[in-house]
Design a protein around this motif. Structure first.
Motif, mmCIF file in Angstrom:
data_model
loop_
_atom_site.group_PDB
_atom_site.id
_atom_site.type_symbol
_atom_site.label_atom_id
_atom_site.label_comp_id
_atom_site.label_asym_id
_atom_site.label_seq_id
_atom_site.Cartn_x
_atom_site.Cartn_y
_atom_site.Cartn_z
ATOM 1 N N ALA A 171 3.557 -7.258 -11.269
ATOM 2 C CA ALA A 171 2.260 -7.082 -10.686
ATOM 3 C C ALA A 171 2.433 -6.321 -9.524
ATOM 4 N N GLU A 172 3.656 -6.374 -8.990
ATOM 5 C CA GLU A 172 3.918 -5.362 -7.576
ATOM 6 C C GLU A 172 3.836 -3.955 -7.699
ATOM 7 N N GLY A 173 4.333 -3.398 -8.743
ATOM 8 C CA GLY A 173 3.953 -2.058 -9.073
ATOM 9 C C GLY A 173 2.510 -1.640 -9.399
ATOM 10 N N GLN A 174 2.005 -2.486 -10.262
ATOM 11 C CA GLN A 174 0.630 -2.474 -10.610
ATOM 12 C C GLN A 174 -0.468 -2.711 -9.391
ATOM 13 N N LEU A 175 -0.151 -3.394 -8.479
ATOM 14 C CA LEU A 175 -0.787 -3.472 -7.519
ATOM 15 C C LEU A 175 -0.911 -2.353 -6.458
ATOM 16 N N VAL A 176 0.477 -1.749 -6.388
ATOM 17 C CA VAL A 176 0.466 -0.562 -5.669
ATOM 18 C C VAL A 176 -0.186 0.631 -6.322
ATOM 19 N N GLY A 177 -0.143 0.696 -7.544
ATOM 20 C CA GLY A 177 -0.709 2.259 -8.348
ATOM 21 C C GLY A 177 -2.350 1.627 -8.372
ATOM 22 N N ALA A 178 -2.723 0.477 -8.037
ATOM 23 C CA ALA A 178 -4.469 0.026 -8.225
ATOM 24 C C ALA A 178 -5.010 0.645 -6.969
ATOM 25 N N PHE A 179 -4.134 0.182 -5.860
ATOM 26 C CA PHE A 179 -4.685 0.572 -4.242
ATOM 27 C C PHE A 179 -4.390 2.169 -3.920
ATOM 28 N N THR A 180 -3.506 2.589 -4.616
ATOM 29 C CA THR A 180 -3.211 3.915 -4.414
ATOM 30 C C THR A 180 -4.587 4.870 -5.184
ATOM 31 N N GLN A 181 -4.675 4.133 -6.386
ATOM 32 C CA GLN A 181 -6.078 4.922 -7.117
ATOM 33 C C GLN A 181 -7.121 4.739 -6.310
ATOM 34 N N LEU A 182 -7.530 3.457 -5.832
ATOM 35 C CA LEU A 182 -8.675 3.195 -5.039
ATOM 36 C C LEU A 182 -8.648 3.847 -3.465
ATOM 37 N N ALA A 183 -7.668 4.086 -3.005
ATOM 38 C CA ALA A 183 -7.518 4.965 -1.801
ATOM 39 C C ALA A 183 -8.024 6.326 -2.206
ATOM 40 N N SER A 184 -7.381 6.871 -3.304
ATOM 41 C CA SER A 184 -7.842 8.254 -3.538
ATOM 42 C C SER A 184 -9.054 8.573 -3.765
ATOM 43 N N ALA A 185 -9.855 7.476 -4.271
ATOM 44 C CA ALA A 185 -11.403 7.415 -4.786
ATOM 45 C C ALA A 185 -12.217 7.339 -3.278
ATOM 46 N N GLY A 186 -11.600 7.021 -2.073
ATOM 47 C CA GLY A 186 -12.380 7.029 -1.010
ATOM 48 C C GLY A 186 -12.970 5.713 -0.733
ATOM 49 N N VAL A 187 -12.580 4.600 -1.231
ATOM 50 C CA VAL A 187 -13.140 3.348 -1.088
ATOM 51 C C VAL A 187 -12.934 2.741 0.357
ATOM 52 N N SER A 188 -14.033 2.103 0.932
ATOM 53 C CA SER A 188 -13.783 1.411 2.026
ATOM 54 C C SER A 188 -13.740 -0.150 2.133
ATOM 55 N N ASP A 189 -14.169 -0.571 0.896
ATOM 56 C CA ASP A 189 -14.063 -2.083 0.766
ATOM 57 C C ASP A 189 -13.415 -2.426 -0.842
ATOM 58 N N VAL A 190 -12.926 -3.351 -0.860
ATOM 59 C CA VAL A 190 -12.219 -3.818 -2.305
ATOM 60 C C VAL A 190 -12.658 -5.205 -2.621
ATOM 61 N N VAL A 191 -12.986 -5.448 -3.874
ATOM 62 C CA VAL A 191 -13.255 -6.671 -4.094
ATOM 63 C C VAL A 191 -11.978 -7.162 -5.282
ATOM 64 N N LEU A 192 -11.298 -7.758 -4.773
ATOM 65 C CA LEU A 192 -9.876 -8.619 -5.375
ATOM 66 C C LEU A 192 -10.312 -9.880 -6.175
ATOM 67 N N ASP A 193 -10.589 -9.746 -7.242
ATOM 68 C CA ASP A 193 -11.131 -10.851 -8.377
ATOM 69 C C ASP A 193 -9.614 -11.691 -8.882
ATOM 70 N N LEU A 194 -9.692 -12.933 -7.930
ATOM 71 C CA LEU A 194 -8.468 -13.815 -8.329
ATOM 72 C C LEU A 194 -9.048 -14.975 -9.336
ATOM 73 N N ARG A 195 -10.279 -14.896 -10.019
ATOM 74 C CA ARG A 195 -10.636 -16.204 -10.413
ATOM 75 C C ARG A 195 -10.106 -16.716 -11.615
ATOM 76 N N TYR A 196 -9.006 -16.202 -12.232
ATOM 77 C CA TYR A 196 -8.073 -16.758 -13.194
ATOM 78 C C TYR A 196 -6.771 -16.680 -12.818
ATOM 79 N N ASN A 197 -6.363 -16.359 -11.623
ATOM 80 C CA ASN A 197 -5.012 -16.276 -11.113
ATOM 81 C C ASN A 197 -4.356 -17.687 -10.747
ATOM 82 N N GLY A 198 -3.356 -18.056 -11.533
ATOM 83 C CA GLY A 198 -2.833 -19.291 -11.335
ATOM 84 C C GLY A 198 -1.720 -19.342 -10.009
ATOM 85 N N GLY A 199 -1.527 -18.273 -9.540
ATOM 86 C CA GLY A 199 -0.284 -18.205 -8.641
ATOM 87 C C GLY A 199 1.013 -17.697 -9.156
#
Length: 204
Positions: A171-199
């Motif tokens: 997940a570490e590299g995938q998270l970095v890639g996701a935030f890089t993608q969203l930053a380049s799209a100019g977002v100012s807010d992020v919804v981080l959906d954790l509903r099925y995350n077991g930790g």
């Protein structure tokens, strides 16, 4: 011969409280055991035995209301068009609400501990109750913990969205890639959906 992992698991289960809350839920619904080799494969490489579908169980007793929570891309479930929201009607011909010992064993194996290389037949129902049979062979699945990375245009600006399903090493590299993608799209807010995350790994 007695299985040592099974004996340890039975001992662990015997130690757990069976008390329930005022609403009827088990007070301890989260404690579990996991074979070391399987946990290391999952947490370090994202590899788990199955079909690529994550199940959500409405109840441990009938009606169980088992549904598909999400599907990992490139897996047998994805190739069979198994999608979020489908309801499981039966597993290998056994009704999902079967309450016999043999029936429960079949359901538990198919959903939670399928044997790699073995074929399983599921009957799914969609939201209109139309049923469809799907046969899938269990295998070693590589999970994709970060999915559905996209932007949503709202009246107050562009919002980023992603589902984050497992705190595992890939997940570490995938998270970095996701935030890089969203930053380049100019977002100012992020919804981080954790509903099925077991930790998992806290540092993530």
């Amino acid at each position: 011969l007695t299985s040592v992992p099974l004996s340890l698991d039975n001992y662990f289960e015997a130690l757990k409280t069976r008390q329930r809350t005022a609403s009827g839920k088990l007070k301890d619904e989260f404690s579990f055991t996991f074979p070391t080799a399987e946990w290391e494969a999952l947490s370090g490489s994202g590899i788990v035995a199955g079909f690529g579908a994550e199940w959500i169980l409405g109840s441990s007793t009938p009606p169980r209301n088992v549904r598909v929570a999400y599907v990992d891309p490139g897996t047998p479930a994805a190739s069979q068009a198994v999608t979020r929201g489908l309801r499981v009607v039966s597993v290998n011909g056994v009704s999902i609400d079967d309450n016999t010992s043999a029936g429960i064993a079949t359901i538990n194996e198919g959903l939670f501990s399928p044997v790699s290389g073995r074929s399983y037949t599921f009957v799914f129902a969609d939201l209109s109750s139309m049923q469809r049979a799907v046969s899938m062979t269990a295998g070693q699945i590589t999970k994709t913990p970060v999915q559905n990375v996209r932007t949503i245009d709202t009246p107050s600006g562009r919002v980023g969205y992603m589902t984050f399903n497992d705190h595992i090493l890939p997940a570490e590299g995938q998270l970095v890639g996701a935030f890089t993608q969203l930053a380049s799209a100019g977002v100012s807010d992020v919804v981080l959906d954790l509903r099925y995350n077991g930790g998992g790994f806290l540092y993530l």
